[in-house]
Design a protein around this motif. Structure first.
Motif, mmCIF file in Angstrom:
data_model
loop_
_atom_site.group_PDB
_atom_site.id
_atom_site.type_symbol
_atom_site.label_atom_id
_atom_site.label_comp_id
_atom_site.label_asym_id
_atom_site.label_seq_id
_atom_site.Cartn_x
_atom_site.Cartn_y
_atom_site.Cartn_z
ATOM 1 N N GLU A 1 41.663 56.610 19.415
ATOM 2 C CA GLU A 1 41.080 55.766 20.459
ATOM 3 C C GLU A 1 41.024 56.499 21.793
ATOM 4 O O GLU A 1 41.646 57.532 21.984
ATOM 5 N N GLU B 1 39.269 51.686 23.526
ATOM 6 C CA GLU B 1 38.047 51.698 22.722
ATOM 7 C C GLU B 1 38.348 52.520 21.482
ATOM 8 O O GLU B 1 38.766 53.696 21.576
ATOM 9 N N ALA C 1 34.095 47.614 23.898
ATOM 10 C CA ALA C 1 33.102 48.440 23.215
ATOM 11 C C ALA C 1 32.789 49.705 24.005
ATOM 12 O O ALA C 1 32.438 50.729 23.426
ATOM 13 N N ASP C 2 32.906 49.634 25.333
ATOM 14 C CA ASP C 2 32.564 50.766 26.201
ATOM 15 C C ASP C 2 33.658 50.924 27.254
ATOM 16 O O ASP C 2 33.590 50.310 28.321
ATOM 17 N N LEU C 3 34.655 51.735 26.945
ATOM 18 C CA LEU C 3 35.797 51.884 27.846
ATOM 19 C C LEU C 3 35.391 52.467 29.192
ATOM 20 O O LEU C 3 35.815 51.979 30.232
ATOM 21 N N GLN C 4 34.589 53.493 29.195
ATOM 22 C CA GLN C 4 34.207 54.116 30.461
ATOM 23 C C GLN C 4 33.465 53.125 31.359
ATOM 24 O O GLN C 4 33.723 53.036 32.553
ATOM 25 N N GLY C 5 32.568 52.348 30.769
ATOM 26 C CA GLY C 5 31.848 51.332 31.536
ATOM 27 C C GLY C 5 32.773 50.266 32.081
ATOM 28 O O GLY C 5 32.654 49.844 33.236
ATOM 29 N N LYS D 1 37.784 54.850 18.322
ATOM 30 C CA LYS D 1 36.839 55.912 17.968
ATOM 31 C C LYS D 1 36.179 55.517 16.646
ATOM 32 O O LYS D 1 36.786 54.807 15.829
#
Length: 143
Positions: free
Chosen positions: A121, A138, A95-99, A140
């Protein structure tokens, strides 16, 4: 351990992903750490594979080598030899790629690049101890 922890359905089927690794115990720890997995079958010295429940799926980690078996008489199981050739990979949707990227970097994960923006994505690839690529993406929002 509950019945839902082990990949043995009472009806229908479940999908698992098997990865042939050079060190089952080390890979078991890595996959458990990187994906918050629950080990449902510990690896043993006699060659028992490791099974890890990850979210709503399972990863089976097993060693390579040995002779073909009666159910696959012409197939030898081996650890990935060329890290520059990709023919199959695990795909993890988050759900949160950066995290996810930042938290796994803190845990010691190796990524090929930081997350990249693609048409449908955001995605990047992490590398397991044997050099297998794992796509982490994730989606888009759909318009």
């Amino acid at each position: 351990m509950s019945d839902n922890d082990f990949p043995a359905p009472n009806e229908g089927f479940v999908l698992t992903h098997t990865v042939i690794v050079s060190d089952v115990k080390a890979s078991c720890e890595w996959y458990k750490k990187m994906f918050d997995g629950k080990v449902v079958m510990e690896p043993s010295a006699d060659g028992t594979p490791c099974i890890i429940k990850v979210a709503n799926s399972w990863i089976i980690l097993n060693f390579g080598g040995g002779e073909p078996t009666d159910d696959k008489p012409n197939t030898t199981v081996a650890v990935k030899q060329n890290h520059d050739i990709l023919s199959a990979f695990l795909n993890v949707r988050v759900a949160d790629l950066q995290g996810f990227y930042e938290s796994r970097k803190e845990r010691g994960a190796e990524f090929i690049t930081e997350p990249k923006d693609h048409s449908a994505e955001f995605r990047c690839y992490m590398v397991d101890p044997d050099g297998y690529l794992i796509e982490v993406g994730e989606a888009k929002p759909r318009e």
